[in-house]
Design a protein around this motif. Structure first.
Motif, PDB file in Angstrom:
ATOM      1  N   ALA A 191       0.826  -1.214   0.000  1.00 32.63           N
ATOM      2  CA  ALA A 191       0.000   0.000   0.000  1.00 32.63           C
ATOM      3  C   ALA A 191       0.857   1.259   0.000  1.00 32.63           C
ATOM      4  O   ALA A 191       0.571   2.233   0.701  1.00 32.63           O
ATOM      5  CB  ALA A 191      -0.966   0.000   1.190  1.00 32.63           C
ATOM      6  N   THR A 192       1.945   1.226  -0.794  1.00 30.92           N
ATOM      7  CA  THR A 192       2.830   2.382  -0.908  1.00 30.92           C
ATOM      8  C   THR A 192       3.231   2.574  -2.357  1.00 30.92           C
ATOM      9  O   THR A 192       3.177   1.654  -3.176  1.00 30.92           O
ATOM     10  CB  THR A 192       4.102   2.219  -0.056  1.00 30.92           C
ATOM     11  OG1 THR A 192       4.810   1.041  -0.474  1.00 30.92           O
ATOM     12  CG2 THR A 192       3.781   2.150   1.419  1.00 30.92           C
ATOM     13  N   ALA A 193       3.668   3.799  -2.656  1.00 35.69           N
ATOM     14  CA  ALA A 193       4.106   4.153  -4.005  1.00 35.69           C
ATOM     15  C   ALA A 193       5.518   4.727  -3.956  1.00 35.69           C
ATOM     16  O   ALA A 193       5.997   5.182  -2.906  1.00 35.69           O
ATOM     17  CB  ALA A 193       3.154   5.171  -4.632  1.00 35.69           C
ATOM     18  N   GLN A 194       6.166   4.700  -5.124  1.00 33.28           N
ATOM     19  CA  GLN A 194       7.479   5.308  -5.307  1.00 33.28           C
ATOM     20  C   GLN A 194       7.454   6.054  -6.633  1.00 33.28           C
ATOM     21  O   GLN A 194       6.885   5.560  -7.614  1.00 33.28           O
ATOM     22  CB  GLN A 194       8.576   4.244  -5.270  1.00 33.28           C
ATOM     23  CG  GLN A 194       8.616   3.530  -3.923  1.00 33.28           C
ATOM     24  CD  GLN A 194       9.556   2.337  -3.875  1.00 33.28           C
ATOM     25  OE1 GLN A 194      10.647   2.355  -4.426  1.00 33.28           O
ATOM     26  NE2 GLN A 194       9.118   1.281  -3.188  1.00 33.28           N
ATOM     27  N   LEU A 195       8.068   7.221  -6.665  1.00 31.63           N
ATOM     28  CA  LEU A 195       7.960   8.107  -7.827  1.00 31.63           C
ATOM     29  C   LEU A 195       9.246   8.914  -7.947  1.00 31.63           C
ATOM     30  O   LEU A 195       9.760   9.412  -6.944  1.00 31.63           O
ATOM     31  CB  LEU A 195       6.746   9.021  -7.632  1.00 31.63           C
ATOM     32  CG  LEU A 195       6.356  10.050  -8.685  1.00 31.63           C
ATOM     33  CD1 LEU A 195       4.886  10.436  -8.491  1.00 31.63           C
ATOM     34  CD2 LEU A 195       7.202  11.329  -8.616  1.00 31.63           C
ATOM     35  N   PHE A 196       9.763   9.049  -9.166  1.00 33.60           N
ATOM     36  CA  PHE A 196      10.948   9.887  -9.372  1.00 33.60           C
ATOM     37  C   PHE A 196      11.030  10.320 -10.823  1.00 33.60           C
ATOM     38  O   PHE A 196      10.394   9.742 -11.711  1.00 33.60           O
ATOM     39  CB  PHE A 196      12.228   9.158  -8.946  1.00 33.60           C
ATOM     40  CG  PHE A 196      12.599   7.987  -9.826  1.00 33.60           C
ATOM     41  CD1 PHE A 196      13.577   8.117 -10.801  1.00 33.60           C
ATOM     42  CD2 PHE A 196      11.981   6.752  -9.670  1.00 33.60           C
ATOM     43  CE1 PHE A 196      13.924   7.049 -11.616  1.00 33.60           C
ATOM     44  CE2 PHE A 196      12.322   5.678 -10.473  1.00 33.60           C
ATOM     45  CZ  PHE A 196      13.301   5.824 -11.453  1.00 33.60           C
ATOM     46  N   VAL A 197      11.859  11.360 -11.049  1.00 33.44           N
ATOM     47  CA  VAL A 197      12.037  11.951 -12.373  1.00 33.44           C
ATOM     48  C   VAL A 197      13.525  12.079 -12.653  1.00 33.44           C
ATOM     49  O   VAL A 197      14.331  12.331 -11.745  1.00 33.44           O
ATOM     50  CB  VAL A 197      11.345  13.337 -12.441  1.00 33.44           C
ATOM     51  CG1 VAL A 197      11.641  14.035 -13.769  1.00 33.44           C
ATOM     52  CG2 VAL A 197       9.840  13.184 -12.238  1.00 33.44           C
ATOM     53  N   HIS A 198      13.893  11.887 -13.911  1.00 39.17           N
ATOM     54  CA  HIS A 198      15.287  12.044 -14.326  1.00 39.17           C
ATOM     55  C   HIS A 198      15.799  13.426 -13.913  1.00 39.17           C
ATOM     56  O   HIS A 198      15.096  14.430 -14.073  1.00 39.17           O
ATOM     57  CB  HIS A 198      15.393  11.870 -15.847  1.00 39.17           C
ATOM     58  CG  HIS A 198      16.799  11.795 -16.354  1.00 39.17           C
ATOM     59  ND1 HIS A 198      17.615  12.915 -16.453  1.00 39.17           N
ATOM     60  CD2 HIS A 198      17.536  10.752 -16.795  1.00 39.17           C
ATOM     61  CE1 HIS A 198      18.792  12.555 -16.931  1.00 39.17           C
ATOM     62  NE2 HIS A 198      18.774  11.249 -17.153  1.00 39.17           N
ATOM     63  N   PRO A 199      17.026  13.519 -13.380  1.00 45.17           N
ATOM     64  CA  PRO A 199      17.536  14.818 -12.915  1.00 45.17           C
ATOM     65  C   PRO A 199      17.597  15.890 -13.999  1.00 45.17           C
ATOM     66  O   PRO A 199      17.525  17.090 -13.699  1.00 45.17           O
ATOM     67  CB  PRO A 199      18.931  14.481 -12.378  1.00 45.17           C
ATOM     68  CG  PRO A 199      19.261  13.139 -12.918  1.00 45.17           C
ATOM     69  CD  PRO A 199      17.965  12.428 -13.096  1.00 45.17           C
ATOM     70  N   GLY A 200      17.715  15.477 -15.254  1.00 43.56           N
ATOM     71  CA  GLY A 200      17.758  16.462 -16.336  1.00 43.56           C
ATOM     72  C   GLY A 200      16.398  16.911 -16.819  1.00 43.56           C
ATOM     73  O   GLY A 200      16.306  17.763 -17.713  1.00 43.56           O
ATOM     74  N   HIS A 201      15.339  16.358 -16.247  1.00 44.90           N
ATOM     75  CA  HIS A 201      13.980  16.686 -16.700  1.00 44.90           C
ATOM     76  C   HIS A 201      13.079  17.094 -15.541  1.00 44.90           C
ATOM     77  O   HIS A 201      11.851  17.017 -15.649  1.00 44.90           O
ATOM     78  CB  HIS A 201      13.376  15.490 -17.428  1.00 44.90           C
ATOM     79  CG  HIS A 201      14.107  15.116 -18.676  1.00 44.90           C
ATOM     80  ND1 HIS A 201      13.792  15.620 -19.918  1.00 44.90           N
ATOM     81  CD2 HIS A 201      15.181  14.296 -18.868  1.00 44.90           C
ATOM     82  CE1 HIS A 201      14.609  15.122 -20.829  1.00 44.90           C
ATOM     83  NE2 HIS A 201      15.466  14.316 -20.218  1.00 44.90           N
ATOM     84  N   ARG A 202      13.686  17.529 -14.445  1.00 46.41           N
ATOM     85  CA  ARG A 202      12.897  17.956 -13.292  1.00 46.41           C
ATOM     86  C   ARG A 202      12.424  19.392 -13.461  1.00 46.41           C
ATOM     87  O   ARG A 202      12.897  20.123 -14.313  1.00 46.41           O
ATOM     88  CB  ARG A 202      13.729  17.791 -12.010  1.00 46.41           C
ATOM     89  CG  ARG A 202      13.997  16.318 -11.677  1.00 46.41           C
ATOM     90  CD  ARG A 202      14.967  16.124 -10.537  1.00 46.41           C
ATOM     91  NE  ARG A 202      15.184  14.692 -10.299  1.00 46.41           N
ATOM     92  CZ  ARG A 202      16.119  14.201  -9.498  1.00 46.41           C
ATOM     93  NH1 ARG A 202      16.933  15.018  -8.841  1.00 46.41           N
ATOM     94  NH2 ARG A 202      16.248  12.892  -9.353  1.00 46.41           N
ATOM     95  N   ARG A 203      11.447  19.745 -12.624  1.00 49.19           N
ATOM     96  CA  ARG A 203      10.854  21.077 -12.626  1.00 49.19           C
ATOM     97  C   ARG A 203      10.199  21.384 -13.980  1.00 49.19           C
ATOM     98  O   ARG A 203      10.182  22.529 -14.440  1.00 49.19           O
ATOM     99  CB  ARG A 203      11.877  22.147 -12.257  1.00 49.19           C
ATOM    100  CG  ARG A 203      12.540  21.899 -10.898  1.00 49.19           C
ATOM    101  CD  ARG A 203      13.458  23.029 -10.485  1.00 49.19           C
ATOM    102  NE  ARG A 203      12.694  24.223 -10.136  1.00 49.19           N
ATOM    103  CZ  ARG A 203      12.119  24.443  -8.955  1.00 49.19           C
ATOM    104  NH1 ARG A 203      12.203  23.522  -7.991  1.00 49.19           N
ATOM    105  NH2 ARG A 203      11.442  25.552  -8.733  1.00 49.19           N
ATOM    106  N   ALA A 204       9.697  20.313 -14.609  1.00 47.97           N
ATOM    107  CA  ALA A 204       8.994  20.466 -15.885  1.00 47.97           C
ATOM    108  C   ALA A 204       7.592  19.868 -15.806  1.00 47.97           C
ATOM    109  O   ALA A 204       6.929  19.691 -16.830  1.00 47.97           O
ATOM    110  CB  ALA A 204       9.781  19.795 -17.009  1.00 47.97           C
ATOM    111  N   GLY A 205       7.148  19.557 -14.606  1.00 44.71           N
ATOM    112  CA  GLY A 205       5.796  19.062 -14.412  1.00 44.71           C
ATOM    113  C   GLY A 205       5.631  17.558 -14.477  1.00 44.71           C
ATOM    114  O   GLY A 205       4.515  17.051 -14.302  1.00 44.71           O
ATOM    115  N   HIS A 206       6.737  16.817 -14.691  1.00 45.70           N
ATOM    116  CA  HIS A 206       6.602  15.363 -14.809  1.00 45.70           C
ATOM    117  C   HIS A 206       6.226  14.705 -13.481  1.00 45.70           C
ATOM    118  O   HIS A 206       5.419  13.768 -13.446  1.00 45.70           O
ATOM    119  CB  HIS A 206       7.895  14.756 -15.344  1.00 45.70           C
ATOM    120  CG  HIS A 206       8.235  15.201 -16.730  1.00 45.70           C
ATOM    121  ND1 HIS A 206       7.408  14.986 -17.810  1.00 45.70           N
ATOM    122  CD2 HIS A 206       9.323  15.876 -17.216  1.00 45.70           C
ATOM    123  CE1 HIS A 206       7.961  15.487 -18.899  1.00 45.70           C
ATOM    124  NE2 HIS A 206       9.113  16.039 -18.577  1.00 45.70           N
ATOM    125  N   GLY A 207       6.821  15.188 -12.395  1.00 50.42           N
ATOM    126  CA  GLY A 207       6.476  14.627 -11.093  1.00 50.42           C
ATOM    127  C   GLY A 207       5.013  14.852 -10.754  1.00 50.42           C
ATOM    128  O   GLY A 207       4.318  13.952 -10.275  1.00 50.42           O
TER     129      GLY A 207
END
Length: 284
Positions: free
Chosen positions: A66-82
């Motif tokens: 009952a848990t999730a994990q989420l991450f975004v490539h460091p070169g594509h952060r702060r672009a709304g993907h998360g």
């Protein structure tokens, strides 16, 4: 963004490469062991954020935990993907809890922006492996390595020792089989304590690349409480890891498990970071 019940080989490779890039940038892996194993199984849901044909973000929901994990490539952060991944996650899962490994500042900011608050802490502790003698084993107790014939007894002791634990308490025969299929599996590194009634405790060690070992799981059946078996098994596992060439050992322990934290602190361990599980804030 629709969830996937399984990943293709190409998708698994893309997520693994993505995780390696995030770890290199952040200094902490964005997926835990269970999540990495789930990449090749059908027990979880997966979401992929893409730019063109490139996977730039990933989320996973584990119904069993009952848990999730989420991450975004460091070169594509702060672009709304998360945000997109989390929005897709909550569209299919009601109020999911989300792990933040290392609880980095960026993760804290993201959690706050999604109205998530800390709900659980998981300490990662470490110490050097020395050559101090182990605590004496009491009369009537023997220590020995795991064999195939011990599977049921091991699982029963694990279930009793971790009856209230949100993950380890439902560790199954399939989970054991999956771990035994991993390259690091070593039956000599799963040390059992046995008395006249059978297996009463265990220390499962794990060897990492380089000079690091791990107190993977250490458990004592409630009937063995008060006999010092936790410390005895801890010492036996550290001695085993030292024999493999490890000079440093790590472990994971729930921050609220005061007796276990105290045992490890008395044994020379210290916290070097804490993973945090975030949940949606409750509203009155």
């Amino acid at each position: 963004m629709e969830p996937l019940s399984s990943l293709s080989g190409r998708q698994r490779a893309a997520v693994s490469a993505l995780a390696a890039a995030a770890e290199a940038a952040d200094g902490v892996a964005p997926l835990n062991e269970e999540a990495r194993l789930q990449l090749g199984r059908e027990d979880a849901l997966h979401w992929l954020a893409t730019e063109g044909d490139t996977v730039v973000g990933y989320a996973q929901w584990q119904p069993t935990n009952a848990t999730a994990q989420l991450f975004v490539h460091p070169g594509h952060r702060r672009a709304g993907h998360g945000t997109s991944l989390h929005t897709a996650l909550v569209a299919d899962v009601a109020e999911p809890a989300l792990w933040a490994f290392g609880d980095l500042h960026a993760a804290q900011r993201f959690a706050a922006s999604r109205d998530l608050v800390p709900a659980r802490g998981l300490h990662i502790m470490e110490r050097a492996i020395g050559d101090a003698p182990g605590r004496p084993v009491p009369d009537g107790v023997t220590l020995r390595p795991f064999t195939d014939a011990d599977t049921d007894a091991f699982l029963a002791v694990n279930a009793a020792a971790f009856a209230d634990h949100p993950e380890q308490g439902h560790f199954s025969a399939d989970d054991l089989a999956n771990r035994r299929a991993e390259d690091w599996w070593d039956p000599a590194g799963l040390i059992l304590a046995e008395d006249a009634e059978g297996v009463v405790g265990f220390h499962w060690t794990k060897r990492h690349p380089g000079n690091t070992g791990e107190v993977y799981v250490l458990g004592v059946h409630p009937r063995g409480a008060g006999r010092g078996l936790g410390g005895i098994l801890l010492d036996a596992g550290l001695a085993h890891l030292a024999g493999t060439g490890a000079t440093r050992v790590i472990l994971y322990v729930d921050a609220v498990n005061a007796p276990a934290v105290a045992l490890y602190e008395r044994s020379g361990f210290a916290v070097f970071h804490t993973d945090t599980l975030y949940r949606p804030a409750t509203r009155d």
